[in-house]
Design a protein around this motif. Structure first.
Motif, PDB file in Angstrom:
ATOM      1  N   GLY A 107       0.808  -1.210   0.000  1.00  0.00           N
ATOM      2  CA  GLY A 107       0.000   0.000   0.000  1.00  0.00           C
ATOM      3  C   GLY A 107       0.838   1.255   0.000  1.00  0.00           C
ATOM      4  O   GLY A 107       0.452   2.283  -0.579  1.00  0.00           O
ATOM      5  N   ALA A 108       2.017   1.181   0.639  1.00  0.00           N
ATOM      6  CA  ALA A 108       2.886   2.361   0.720  1.00  0.00           C
ATOM      7  C   ALA A 108       3.567   2.674  -0.606  1.00  0.00           C
ATOM      8  O   ALA A 108       3.992   3.819  -0.821  1.00  0.00           O
ATOM      9  N   ILE A 109       3.671   1.697  -1.494  1.00  0.00           N
ATOM     10  CA  ILE A 109       4.395   1.924  -2.760  1.00  0.00           C
ATOM     11  C   ILE A 109       3.734   3.017  -3.596  1.00  0.00           C
ATOM     12  O   ILE A 109       4.377   4.009  -3.945  1.00  0.00           O
ATOM     13  N   PRO A 110       2.441   2.890  -3.984  1.00  0.00           N
ATOM     14  CA  PRO A 110       1.841   3.979  -4.773  1.00  0.00           C
ATOM     15  C   PRO A 110       1.715   5.277  -3.990  1.00  0.00           C
ATOM     16  O   PRO A 110       1.892   6.363  -4.549  1.00  0.00           O
ATOM     17  N   LEU A 111       1.434   5.173  -2.687  1.00  0.00           N
ATOM     18  CA  LEU A 111       1.298   6.389  -1.887  1.00  0.00           C
ATOM     19  C   LEU A 111       2.641   7.119  -1.778  1.00  0.00           C
ATOM     20  O   LEU A 111       2.716   8.343  -1.940  1.00  0.00           O
ATOM     21  N   GLY A 112       3.700   6.369  -1.511  1.00  0.00           N
ATOM     22  CA  GLY A 112       5.017   6.976  -1.401  1.00  0.00           C
ATOM     23  C   GLY A 112       5.505   7.537  -2.720  1.00  0.00           C
ATOM     24  O   GLY A 112       6.102   8.634  -2.760  1.00  0.00           O
ATOM     25  N   ALA A 113       5.263   6.798  -3.805  1.00  0.00           N
ATOM     26  CA  ALA A 113       5.690   7.273  -5.121  1.00  0.00           C
ATOM     27  C   ALA A 113       4.966   8.569  -5.475  1.00  0.00           C
ATOM     28  O   ALA A 113       5.584   9.518  -5.992  1.00  0.00           O
ATOM     29  N   TYR A 114       3.665   8.617  -5.204  1.00  0.00           N
ATOM     30  CA  TYR A 114       2.899   9.824  -5.531  1.00  0.00           C
ATOM     31  C   TYR A 114       3.332  11.000  -4.667  1.00  0.00           C
ATOM     32  O   TYR A 114       3.487  12.131  -5.156  1.00  0.00           O
ATOM     33  N   ALA A 115       3.531  10.759  -3.371  1.00  0.00           N
ATOM     34  CA  ALA A 115       3.956  11.839  -2.474  1.00  0.00           C
ATOM     35  C   ALA A 115       5.337  12.361  -2.862  1.00  0.00           C
ATOM     36  O   ALA A 115       5.605  13.569  -2.763  1.00  0.00           O
ATOM     37  N   THR A 116       6.209  11.461  -3.319  1.00  0.00           N
ATOM     38  CA  THR A 116       7.535  11.889  -3.779  1.00  0.00           C
ATOM     39  C   THR A 116       7.420  12.739  -5.036  1.00  0.00           C
ATOM     40  O   THR A 116       8.133  13.746  -5.194  1.00  0.00           O
ATOM     41  N   LYS A 142       6.574  19.890  -1.587  1.00  0.00           N
ATOM     42  CA  LYS A 142       5.915  19.445  -0.359  1.00  0.00           C
ATOM     43  C   LYS A 142       5.548  17.983  -0.480  1.00  0.00           C
ATOM     44  O   LYS A 142       4.944  17.561  -1.470  1.00  0.00           O
ATOM     45  N   PHE A 143       5.911  17.188   0.531  1.00  0.00           N
ATOM     46  CA  PHE A 143       5.633  15.754   0.541  1.00  0.00           C
ATOM     47  C   PHE A 143       4.190  15.543   0.981  1.00  0.00           C
ATOM     48  O   PHE A 143       3.835  15.815   2.122  1.00  0.00           O
ATOM     49  N   GLY A 144       3.345  15.086   0.079  1.00  0.00           N
ATOM     50  CA  GLY A 144       1.940  14.886   0.415  1.00  0.00           C
ATOM     51  C   GLY A 144       1.142  14.479  -0.804  1.00  0.00           C
ATOM     52  O   GLY A 144       1.684  14.295  -1.899  1.00  0.00           O
ATOM     53  N   LEU A 145      -0.175  14.336  -0.631  1.00  0.00           N
ATOM     54  CA  LEU A 145      -1.052  13.909  -1.720  1.00  0.00           C
ATOM     55  C   LEU A 145      -1.827  15.068  -2.335  1.00  0.00           C
ATOM     56  O   LEU A 145      -2.071  15.074  -3.534  1.00  0.00           O
ATOM     57  N   THR A 146      -2.254  16.037  -1.528  1.00  0.00           N
ATOM     58  CA  THR A 146      -2.970  17.199  -2.048  1.00  0.00           C
ATOM     59  C   THR A 146      -2.562  18.435  -1.247  1.00  0.00           C
ATOM     60  O   THR A 146      -1.856  18.333  -0.249  1.00  0.00           O
TER      61      THR A 146
END
Length: 448
Positions: free
Chosen positions: A189-198, A206-210
């Protein structure tokens, strides 16, 4: 085939409805202006919403066909209905009962609408429900990893999906499935979230999603905020509402309309930070008013009809072609490689509009089914039914707390409610967690 006759009978008219959508409203339904933001050729992390759906559209862009997008969404939801049916059969429900429980997923008019719309919702529904189906089906490191990956992708599609990854992790932990499935779920689960935040960090620093979670929370407080009570510091006072409570529009309007004090704050990141601070201060200063505003929104779930006949809403099938605004026409026509405005083809479109007036599961019944499933799951100790039930509850309840109620935000709960009800009624349920790996028992001890 005879064992699944009920599913086939249920699927055929559902497929027919989707054919009507494709023929009656080509190439797709467009939600002004979110659809155009998703279709932009220049990929970038979204400001108000994550861009996971934009990435999917980018993969399909070479075909230059919005029809391809909507047909894919229709097929994915049909496939999801088959997956839910298969799990319910696995848990001992008869074919007719399993088919009956997936009919809301197959026939709800709003599900059809979202499948035919260039919006992230249909894909989000598929990702979340497929993840839950996989984990409930059988817990192994592999299924947990795939489920985690799907939930991570759901999180970069709609941020409301983020808590579901933690929810599934808690389920694995409480049910004692072992550390390997739990780690597999979280890492995947962290793979897509981490890649997107990066990606966001590289593009926006800024490290985040939105960059809008604070904005949405602030808009929620506009239903009740009283700066005489809140007493915000000077740097936040600019965000105080400038009209009496009884005259204030619904929270989402405070995000976009010209009257919004939010637009007076320069800088996207700065605006989001200050708005979040104001929102938290308002909730702490007026907790009773905050809960009252949330409760008022949740009463919409008691409304039997989705929309009144004369109600203006973007969720009604159009009666005529709506020209695309000049400001976004190039975006749509570039993706389609030609005219992209939704056409209305009669009489097919009229048949589907007529169906929209009655083809839905009323929300009061949905809430009753969810509440009944949760209580029955506890009484019957059907722990696997609690996962989709609690996930559905989270999807329904969280938007009024964080932003505002919207019909569209309730629809993702429909397949999860169906699944929870079916698992509660099932003739069998795992009495204990299935092992991640099973070793064959020596022949001499079989039946001991």
């Amino acid at each position: 085939m005879s064992a699944h006759r009920a599913l086939v009978i249920a699927m055929l008219p559902a497929i027919g409805l989707r054919v009507l959508a494709v023929l009656g409203f080509p190439p797709a339904l467009l939600f002004y202006g979110d659809s155009f933001a998703f279709m932009r050729e220049e990929l970038a992390p979204g400001t108000t919403r994550p861009s996971g759906y934009s990435l999917l559209l980018a993969l399909l862009r070479p075909a230059h066909s919005l029809t391809l997008v909507t047909v894919l969404q229709h097929l994915l939801v049909l496939g999801l209905a088959v997956a839910v049916y298969a799990l319910l059969r696995r848990r001992g429900l008869p074919g007719w009962g399993s088919a009956l429980l997936v009919t809301p997923l197959l026939y709800d008019e709003f599900m059809l609408l979202l499948e035919h719309m260039i919006m992230a919702d249909a894909i989000f529904i598929v990702l979340v429900t497929a993840a839950v189906v996989l984990v409930v089906w059988r817990v192994t490191p592999t299924t947990a990893a795939v489920g985690g990956l799907l939930l991570g992708l759901a999180g970069i599609t709609r941020t409301v999906g983020l808590p579901l990854l933690i929810l599934v992790a808690a389920y694995l932990l409480i049910r004692r499935y072992g550390w390997r499935p739990l780690v597999a779920l979280l890492v995947a689960g962290a793979i897509p979230l981490g890649a997107y935040a990066t990606w966001t960090k590289v593009e926006k620093g800024k490290f985040g999603l939105t960059e809008a979670d604070g904005n949405f929370l602030w808009s929620r407080t506009m239903s009740f905020a009283d700066c005489d009570v809140i007493k915000p510091p000077e740097r936040l006072a600019v965000l105080c509402p400038n009209m009496p409570v009884e005259q204030r529009p619904y929270p989402p309007h405070w995000l976009w309309e010209d009257f919004s004090p939010l637009l007076k704050v320069p800088g996207t990141a700065n605006r989001n930070q200050l708005a979040g601070e104001f929102g938290r201060m308002a909730i702490l200063a007026q907790p009773g008013d905050y809960l009252a505003a949330v409760a008022t929104d949740l009463t919409e779930l008691l409304r039997w009809e989705r929309t009144d006949v004369d109600e203006k809403t973007p969720y009604k099938l159009p009666t005529s072609e709506r020209p695309i605004n000049e400001s976004v026409r190039d975006v749509a026509e570039s993706y389609e490689a030609g005219p992209a405005a939704t056409r209305v083809v009669e009489p097919v479109a009229g048949w589907l509009r007529a169906y929209q007036r009655f083809g839905y599961a009323p929300f009061p019944l949905l809430v009753l089914a969810l509440g009944g499933a949760l209580v029955a799951a506890l009484v019957r100790r059907r722990w696997d039914a609690l996962l989709p039930g609690v996930a559905a509850l989270a999807l329904i309840a969280s938007p009024p707390f964080l932003a505002a109620y919207d019909i569209r935000y309730v629809i993702p709960a429909i397949p999860l409610v169906c699944l929870a009800v079916g698992l509660t009624l099932g003739a069998r349920s795992p009495s204990r967690p299935e092992p991640a790996t099973a070793e064959p028992e020596p022949a001499g001890r079989a039946g001991a």
